[in-house]
Design a protein around this motif. Structure first.
Motif, PDB file in Angstrom:
ATOM      1  N   VAL B 213       0.880  -1.166   0.000  1.00  0.00           N
ATOM      2  CA  VAL B 213       0.000   0.000   0.000  1.00  0.00           C
ATOM      3  C   VAL B 213       0.917   1.216   0.000  1.00  0.00           C
ATOM      4  O   VAL B 213       1.937   1.224   0.694  1.00  0.00           O
ATOM      5  N   ARG B 214       0.587   2.203  -0.802  1.00  0.00           N
ATOM      6  CA  ARG B 214       1.436   3.398  -0.845  1.00  0.00           C
ATOM      7  C   ARG B 214       0.659   4.614  -0.392  1.00  0.00           C
ATOM      8  O   ARG B 214      -0.481   4.810  -0.800  1.00  0.00           O
ATOM      9  N   ARG B 215       1.294   5.386   0.460  1.00  0.00           N
ATOM     10  CA  ARG B 215       0.725   6.688   0.854  1.00  0.00           C
ATOM     11  C   ARG B 215       1.809   7.724   0.628  1.00  0.00           C
ATOM     12  O   ARG B 215       2.976   7.467   0.950  1.00  0.00           O
ATOM     13  N   ALA B 216       1.442   8.839   0.088  1.00  0.00           N
ATOM     14  CA  ALA B 216       2.474   9.828  -0.225  1.00  0.00           C
ATOM     15  C   ALA B 216       2.053  11.220   0.215  1.00  0.00           C
ATOM     16  O   ALA B 216       0.871  11.568   0.181  1.00  0.00           O
ATOM     17  N   TRP B 217       3.040  11.986   0.666  1.00  0.00           N
ATOM     18  CA  TRP B 217       2.822  13.424   0.872  1.00  0.00           C
ATOM     19  C   TRP B 217       3.225  14.038  -0.463  1.00  0.00           C
ATOM     20  O   TRP B 217       4.412  14.164  -0.763  1.00  0.00           O
TER      21      TRP B 217
END
Lengths: 223, 430
Positions: B213-217
């Protein structure tokens, strides 16, 4: 609102709302629920930051290491098309890894003073802000559940009787910003730095930004 | 003498294929040069006082430049239509609606964007359209947590599917192989269905491959609140991209007329503020979008004129006849195994030597429909995997991915899609 030497800093609600407006489904959020999608994630982020700080302190680098999260500093720019990546976390059962884009960190360090007069950041502080932000996503993955999934869904598309529902993904970012702010005692939500960067790079003027904060504030009050 | 000429012709083919594949010479220049050399080797005179004599200047260059005039007109009108769709806001609205439909799930976003972009590309393609769709869709996919490779792949696959149904690109088969438009239309599903199925499997596989799972600012470089043109067009106008395809499929309307009617329907349904400006600026910008392809078509026309001229055809025909498949099994095997020769501007590339070779194969006895299908099927692999495609270059650059890695990761899948389509084609038309 918090007074600085020249200006009143935007409140958490206003900066949270600014983040919410970037959501792809923002225009599908009922006006009456906008405040909910700002205040609930802010409260979630703040609550967990205070709890976390009391238990583990504020050395985010050490906390990441102790949680088995690898931190990589990427030398590349982190710009893809019209999107500037500051940091990202990849989460799986096998591995959790944070990537920080070095040039982004350096840029933010240089431009923070644009909206925070008299306040300078070291590179470590900027790095910690991003680590704390991504650390919250790790907490969401391992313990809390994603903030957007904990809040009410919205109707993303209506085709006659068919209603497709989706969560508001930016609420997870709002909570992560709040976590970072309250863990590290920042003067405001750190997405203010995004706007400082835009002003610094010339895509936005300070006057436009402050004018927009009033628009956001008004929209939020009327929701 | 004849043997020397045949060796000379083979040498020209080998040297120029090598130069194109190693990117020492652009296809745009290689095709006319090959045409002149092949004609010269076969003894066609450069000039003649006799107006009935086939010469290099008149028959190959002047005649060849106009040989694909139907295809060129189709391409120009297709590009015009694409620009109209983008100028009235239909392209952006389709992407936005797709994003709403997909909601917050990365895999759903990838699949729905693939389907929506396929519809857009079926109305108009070319680098301009890929850039237009890519600059809207790729950032959305990236910020939703999809990997840069997957985000680019979705656009590449959608473009390949769109090309199969894009009526403006069919005219080349009419010009080269003399296959009627309604016949081309009726065989489209053989090319498209295996490609769509494989594309969907690829998207699911590459999205779920690492299970991350990827979360990015991430932030837009320009503030969202300053974004112009955020209004959607009315929902009924979203059917506009399908109008030319439906007209050709069901009413057997010719390509240029179908595109023309599509443009009129688009204007009526979307009612832009300045329709005259939209029509005229779209034509100019559309031609700019396909300028490279138009140049290629002129070069292909010259090459076709050269290889089909009796002195050249007499020399080449025995060679081609020797490799023409004579059974369904050989037809399937030859075109499947040789399908990678479509990439790197190879000899099976329809936008290069492939058209000339197909014309010779048909002259050698293969059914035009079988040649048309083989060429279209092989083009699926080329559209997705070829690193020399301008849209592959742009997508790799935009997503900061390695263009050769895209070739490596897509080639086996596209090979499978070609094989399935070729098996169906072999059983259907041979």
């Amino acid at each position: 609102m918090m007074k600085t030497a020249e200006r009143t800093l935007p409140s958490d609600n206003v900066l949270g709302y600014a983040e919410l407006t970037n959501d792809l489904l923002f225009h599908r959020i009922p006006h009456s629920k906008r405040r909910y999608y700002v205040e609930r994630p802010l409260a979630i982020g703040r609550e967990h930051a205070l709890e976390f700080k009391a238990r583990y302190g504020t050395d985010v680098g050490a906390i990441c290491r102790s949680r088995g999260i690898s931190v990589n500093l990427n030398e590349r720019q982190g710009t893809i098309g019209q999107i500037r990546f500051r940091a990202q976390i990849e989460l799986s059962a096998k591995e959790r890894a944070i990537t920080l884009y070095k040039s982004s960190m350096e840029e933010l360090r240089q431009c923070a003073g644009v909206l925070l007069p008299g306040r300078s950041f070291t590179l470590k502080e900027i790095t910690d802000i991003h680590l704390a932000h991504e650390l919250f996503h790790d907490l969401e993955f391992t313990e809390l559940g994603y903030t957007n999934k904990r809040l009410d869904d919205i109707s993303s598309l209506s085709l006659g009787p068919l209603r497709i529902r989706a969560s508001v993904t930016k609420t997870s970012e709002i909570a992560a910003h709040a976590f970072s702010r309250y863990l590290l005692d920042l003067p405001c939500l750190p997405n203010l730095l995004d706007y400082a960067y835009m002003i610094h790079s010339g895509t936005l003027t300070a006057a436009e930004f402050w004018r927009q904060t009033e628009v956001w504030s008004g929209e939020l009050e009327n929701s | 003498m004849e043997t020397v000429q045949i060796i000379g012709i083979l040498l020209v083919f080998i040297v120029f294929v090598g130069l194109m594949m190693t990117r020492k010479l652009t296809t745009l220049l290689a095709l006319p040069m090959m045409a002149i050399l092949l004609a010269a080797i076969a003894g066609i005179p450069l000039l003649s006082d006799n107006p009935d004599t086939f010469t290099i200047t008149k028959g190959v260059l002047a005649g060849g430049a106009m040989k694909l005039s139907t295809a060129i007109a189709g391409l120009i009108f297709g590009a015009w239509f694409g620009q109209i769709l983008s100028k009235v806001g239909i392209t952006k609205t389709i992407i936005r609606k797709a994003a709403e439909l997909a909601g917050d799930k990365p895999l759903a976003i990838a699949i729905i964007f693939f389907l929506a972009a396929s519809v857009i590309f079926s109305a108009a393609n070319g680098l301009g359209m890929v850039i237009l769709v890519g600059t809207i869709a790729i950032p959305i996919m990236l910020t939703a947590g999809l990997k840069p490779f997957v985000s680019g792949l979705v656009v590449l696959l959608a473009n390949a599917v769109g090309v199969v149904f894009n009526v403006s690109t069919w005219a080349i088969y009419t010009d080269v192989l003399k296959v009627p438009t309604n016949t081309i239309a009726s065989y489209s599903l053989i090319c498209a269905v295996p490609l769509i199925v494989i594309a969907l499997i690829m998207i699911v596989y590459y999205t779920r491959k690492d299970g991350k799972v990827r979360r990015a600012w991430a932030m837009p470089l320009k503030p969202e609140f300053q974004a112009q043109d955020t209004k959607n067009v009315r929902a009924i106008a979203l059917i506009s991209p399908l109008v030319p395809v439906l007209l050709v499929f069901f009413l057997k309307v010719d390509i240029v007329s179908a595109v023309f009617m599509g443009a009129v329907v688009t204007l009526l349904l979307a009612t832009p503020k300045r329709p005259i400006h939209v029509l005229s600026s779209a034509l100019v910008e559309g031609i700019q979008d396909v300028a490279g392809a138009l140049g290629l078509m002129i070069g292909i026309g010259m090459l076709l004129s050269a290889v089909t001229a009796p002195p050249v055809a007499l020399l080449i025909q025995p060679l081609i006849e020797g490799i023409i498949p004579t059974s369904p099994l050989m037809y399937i095997l030859v075109f499947t195994l040789l399908s990678p020769l479509a990439i790197y501007r190879g000899p099976l590339n329809v936008w290069g030597l492939g058209s000339g070779i197909a014309a010779l194969i048909v002259a050698g006895g293969m059914a035009p429909v079988a040649a048309m299908l083989a060429l279209r099927i092989v083009s699926n692999l080329q559209a997705v995997s070829d690193p020399t495609n301008s849209h592959n270059v742009w997508i790799a650059d935009y997503t900061k991915t390695d263009i050769i890695e895209t070739l490596r990761k897509t080639l086996p899948w596209m090979f499978a899609a070609v094989m399935i389509s070729m098996i169906i084609a072999g059983l259907t038309v041979f």
